[in-house]
Design an enzyme around this catalytic site. Structure first.
Site, mmCIF file in Angstrom:
data_model
loop_
_atom_site.group_PDB
_atom_site.id
_atom_site.type_symbol
_atom_site.label_atom_id
_atom_site.label_comp_id
_atom_site.label_asym_id
_atom_site.label_seq_id
_atom_site.Cartn_x
_atom_site.Cartn_y
_atom_site.Cartn_z
ATOM 1 N N ASN A 1 0.154 4.604 -0.763
ATOM 2 C CA ASN A 1 -0.509 5.753 -0.507
ATOM 3 C C ASN A 1 -1.218 5.743 0.654
ATOM 4 O OD1 ASN A 1 -2.876 4.394 -1.273
ATOM 5 N ND2 ASN A 1 -3.576 5.664 -2.877
ATOM 6 N N ASP B 1 -3.833 4.040 1.910
ATOM 7 C CA ASP B 1 -5.262 3.944 1.929
ATOM 8 C C ASP B 1 -5.907 2.702 2.154
ATOM 9 O OD1 ASP B 1 -4.769 2.602 -0.391
ATOM 10 O OD2 ASP B 1 -6.439 3.850 -1.548
ATOM 11 N N HIS C 1 -4.091 -16.917 -6.079
ATOM 12 C CA HIS C 1 -4.782 -16.396 -5.281
ATOM 13 C C HIS C 1 -6.290 -17.005 -5.107
ATOM 14 C CE1 HIS C 1 -5.774 -15.828 -9.467
ATOM 15 N NE2 HIS C 1 -7.111 -15.357 -9.045
ATOM 16 N N ASP C 2 -6.280 -18.217 -5.783
ATOM 17 C CA ASP C 2 -7.427 -18.948 -5.630
ATOM 18 C C ASP C 2 -7.562 -20.425 -4.706
ATOM 19 O OD1 ASP C 2 -9.136 -17.507 -7.519
ATOM 20 O OD2 ASP C 2 -8.263 -18.591 -9.303
ATOM 21 N N ASP D 1 1.019 -1.178 0.127
ATOM 22 C CA ASP D 1 0.141 0.172 -0.027
ATOM 23 C C ASP D 1 0.834 1.348 -0.033
ATOM 24 O OD1 ASP D 1 -1.720 2.005 0.469
ATOM 25 O OD2 ASP D 1 -2.289 1.398 2.489
ATOM 26 N N ASP E 1 -7.244 -16.078 -18.232
ATOM 27 C CA ASP E 1 -8.105 -16.537 -17.025
ATOM 28 C C ASP E 1 -9.141 -17.433 -17.615
ATOM 29 O OD1 ASP E 1 -9.157 -15.526 -14.279
ATOM 30 O OD2 ASP E 1 -10.996 -15.408 -15.382
ATOM 31 N N ASP F 1 -1.125 -0.832 -4.227
ATOM 32 C CA ASP F 1 -1.291 0.106 -5.214
ATOM 33 C C ASP F 1 -0.087 -0.124 -6.054
ATOM 34 O OD1 ASP F 1 0.429 1.395 -3.889
ATOM 35 O OD2 ASP F 1 -1.380 2.462 -2.919
ATOM 36 N N ASP G 1 -3.051 -9.866 -16.318
ATOM 37 C CA ASP G 1 -4.145 -11.245 -16.592
ATOM 38 C C ASP G 1 -5.124 -10.629 -17.579
ATOM 39 O OD1 ASP G 1 -5.725 -13.090 -15.219
ATOM 40 O OD2 ASP G 1 -4.755 -12.612 -13.547
ATOM 41 N N GLU H 1 -4.811 -20.434 -17.664
ATOM 42 C CA GLU H 1 -5.238 -20.900 -16.501
ATOM 43 C C GLU H 1 -6.065 -22.001 -16.897
ATOM 44 O OE1 GLU H 1 -7.823 -20.262 -12.394
ATOM 45 O OE2 GLU H 1 -8.628 -19.166 -14.316
HETATM 46 C C1 GLC Z 1 -10.093 -17.377 -12.494
HETATM 47 C C2 GLC Z 1 -9.649 -16.392 -11.338
HETATM 48 C C3 GLC Z 1 -10.370 -16.330 -10.329
HETATM 49 C C4 GLC Z 1 -11.771 -15.773 -10.604
HETATM 50 C C5 GLC Z 1 -12.493 -16.568 -11.721
HETATM 51 C C6 GLC Z 1 -13.311 -15.523 -12.723
HETATM 52 O O1 GLC Z 1 -10.443 -18.698 -11.898
HETATM 53 O O2 GLC Z 1 -8.454 -17.075 -10.903
HETATM 54 O O3 GLC Z 1 -9.833 -15.647 -9.199
HETATM 55 O O4 GLC Z 1 -12.627 -15.630 -9.680
HETATM 56 O O5 GLC Z 1 -11.449 -16.854 -12.722
HETATM 57 O O6 GLC Z 1 -12.733 -14.582 -13.342
#
Ligand code: GLC
Length: 570
Positions: free
Chosen positions: A24, A26, A335-336, A22, A196, A30, A99, A275
């Site tokens: 700035n 908030d 992140h999933d 972060d 994605d 960023d 992405d 992905e």
């Molecule tokens: C992919 C992303 C996930 C997102 C999904 C819909 O699986 O990694 O985070 O929720 O697509 O875009």
């Protein structure tokens, strides 16, 4: 290694921009913050960044619901800030891959706002519209896949949340508009894209209903409460059956070919990573995606030598069938997914297992992808209260099972905390100061910070501790850079029936390297005399106090959970 492309040599590092740094103050990560941390990344030794979506978004799906493909989310900065970040990354020889969400936009994207306004507007056919829901398809996030719009008196299709309407990829104007957006960032100099959810782009044209005798919420609940082996098998089958007509349908290959052609308009070996774990999406090895993720390696609760060997033999055999030899791509965290420290731990040896699994990803053949925070051993953080949940699929599930199924709120929260992806997206721990040094004191970060940052799980403390996980990653990344066989060498599994350890060679023209990962808590006496013949072991890396290598005989004593990497020298 000169004949290899940069994306074959590189170690990628995924940045989840909202949670990284972060700049700035908030409470939200960023570009200023990311740019300030580029020296940290260069020093860590990574070569490329995969940046999760940085575009304007109402954030129903934390940025994966994009409302403008050619801009920067105001909370992350401006386009100028992005350009500075890109320039500063490149200055440090760090590539940047963005992405690209093809399947859907946000329902607040101007394209959808126009499309839903009437049945005869210029973008009326840009999304998937029907007069009445033609089947029982589910959205994988929030129940029915068809949502009503009064302006058109019609329904639109969404594989993900209702705020993520699916684009109609049969419409050439959609392609044109999306390829323009793709070109916009390529023109600015980005090095490629992570694609994605490509499997969701097309649907079964016959709109065949699924045959599962429950809806999404019921299936989730059934999965959580499944006890017997039979029930567990059944729930796996149900998940496949529920989405099989909405996933992996015809059309994706042609689309990937078109996108590859767009990418190829640009110099500098721009790349695409999908992905999806389906190697078919690499086409002939040269005409679709450069890489797809080896998710089957990660899709287990316990990484074992048997699992790794089986995974590698299947993947490598398939990659070798491509007309142009394919390149692997390994990852254990993103992140999933539950964080690797938590997911593959056994609650007793989590630290040791995290080190073994890091070494695994960094020594297996293929391009490694790391996820921000794993290098300091960040763990899943289970949110205690529903009001803190940001991942909409989590709050939807909580409210559905509480109100429609009468599940006790405490149990519902327990389940939700486990299933929501918030647990693995909490802000990065930069120091042991308040807010983990992510945001200033007195600012509330967008997601709660995992309190274990105070217990040494933070960058600052680990930088000053030679035995830390962070220094372990740095060391391994250095070893990898200096050992060509670890990047370009063939994979030769050894001692293939061993259940306690995973041993393999990486062998290139120039170099042979032996890797031994002891997944057991036992001290093992191993014998590599057959493999070594006239060669001797020259230790490159060990996570233990290297007590014994009998260089002459190839007898090796391996400490519990040790990672041992050695060059074979004449
Ligand atoms: C992919 C992303 C996930 C997102 C999904 C819909 O699986 O990694 O985070 O929720 O697509 O875009």
């Amino acid at each position: 290694m000169t004949s290899l492309k940069w994306w074959q040599i590189a170690v990628f590092y995924q940045i989840y921009p909202r949670s990284f740094a972060d700049g700035n103050g908030d409470g939200i990560g960023d570009f200023k913050g990311i740019t300030e941390k580029l020296d940290y990344l260069a020093n860590l030794g990574i070569d490329a960044i995969w940046l999760s979506p940085h575009f304007p978004s109402p954030n129903w799906d934390c940025g994966y619901d994009i409302s403008d493909y050619v801009n920067v989310a105001p909370e992350y900065g401006t386009l100028e800030d992005f350009k500075t970040f890109l320039k500063e990354s490149h200055k440090r020889n760090i590539r940047v891959v963005l992405d690209l969400v093809l399947n859907h936009t946000s329902d607040e994207h101007a394209w959808f706002v126009e499309s839903k306004s009437s049945r005869d507007n210029p973008k009326a056919d840009w999304y998937v519209w029907v007069d009445t829901p033609p089947n029982n398809w589910q959205s994988c996030f929030d129940g029915d896949a068809w949502t009503y719009v009064p302006e058109r008196n019609q329904y639109y299709y969404h594989y993900f949340m209702k705020q993520q309407p699916d684009l109609n990829w049969h419409n050439p104007e959609v392609k044109q508009a999306m390829w323009d957006a793709v070109r916009f960032w390529l023109g600015l100099g980005v090095d490629g894209y992570r694609l994605d959810a490509i499997g969701t782009v097309f649907e079964d044209p016959n709109l065949t209903p699924h045959t599962v005798p429950m809806n999404l919420a019921e299936l989730r609940r059934f999965s959580e409460t499944a006890q017997t082996d039979e029930e567990k098998k059944l729930k796996d089958q149900y998940w496949l059956d529920m989405f099989k007509n909405q996933y992996g349908q015809a059309g994706v290959h042609e689309l990937m070919k078109e996108l590859r052609a767009v990418i190829n308009e640009y110099d500098g070996d721009r790349m695409l990573v999908g992905e999806d774990d389906n190697i078919d999406y690499m086409g002939n090895g040269n005409d679709e995606l450069h890489l797809v993720f080896n998710f089957p390696l990660a899709n287990t609760n316990r990484i074992t030598p048997v699992h790794i060997r089986q995974n590698q033999s299947e993947r490598i055999a398939r990659l070798n069938q491509l007309a142009v030899e394919g390149w692997a791509c390994n990852t254990l965290g993103n992140h999933d997914r539950s964080r690797i420290y938590t997911n593959y731990g056994d609650k007793l040896h989590d630290a040791e297992l995290a080190r073994l699994n890091a070494a695994l990803v960094l020594t297996l053949p293929g391009t490694p992808f790391l996820y921000n925070g794993e290098e300091i051993g960040m763990t899943d953080y289970f949110l205690p209260h529903i009001s803190q949940v940001k991942d909409t699929m989590g709050s939807w599930y909580y409210h559905t099972i509480v109100t429609e199924m009468g599940v006790d709120p405490e149990e519902a929260m327990f389940r939700t905390a486990e299933m929501t992806r918030d647990k693995n997206r909490t802000p990065m721990h930069w120091s042991n100061k308040s807010n983990a040094g992510f945001s200033p004191e007195n600012v509330e970060p967008w997601l709660p910070i995992n309190p274990n940052y105070k217990a040494g799980i933070n960058v600052h403390d680990q930088e000053h501790n030679p035995d830390s996980l962070l220094n372990y990653y740095k060391h391994l990344l250095k070893i990898r850079k200096a050992a060509p066989a670890l990047v370009e060498g063939d994979y030769i599994p050894l001692h293939e029936t061993a259940e306690e350890y995973f041993a393999f060679l990486r062998k290139s023209e120039k170099q042979s390297v032996l890797i031994v990962l002891n997944y057991s808590e036992k001290r093992l006496e191993l014998n590599f005399s057959k493999e070594l013949t006239d060669k001797k072991l020259h230790t490159l890396f060990t996570s233990g106090v290297r007590s014994q290598v009998d260089r002459a005989t190839g007898k090796l004593t391996i400490a519990p959970f040790e990672v041992f990497i050695a060059e074979l020298k004449g």
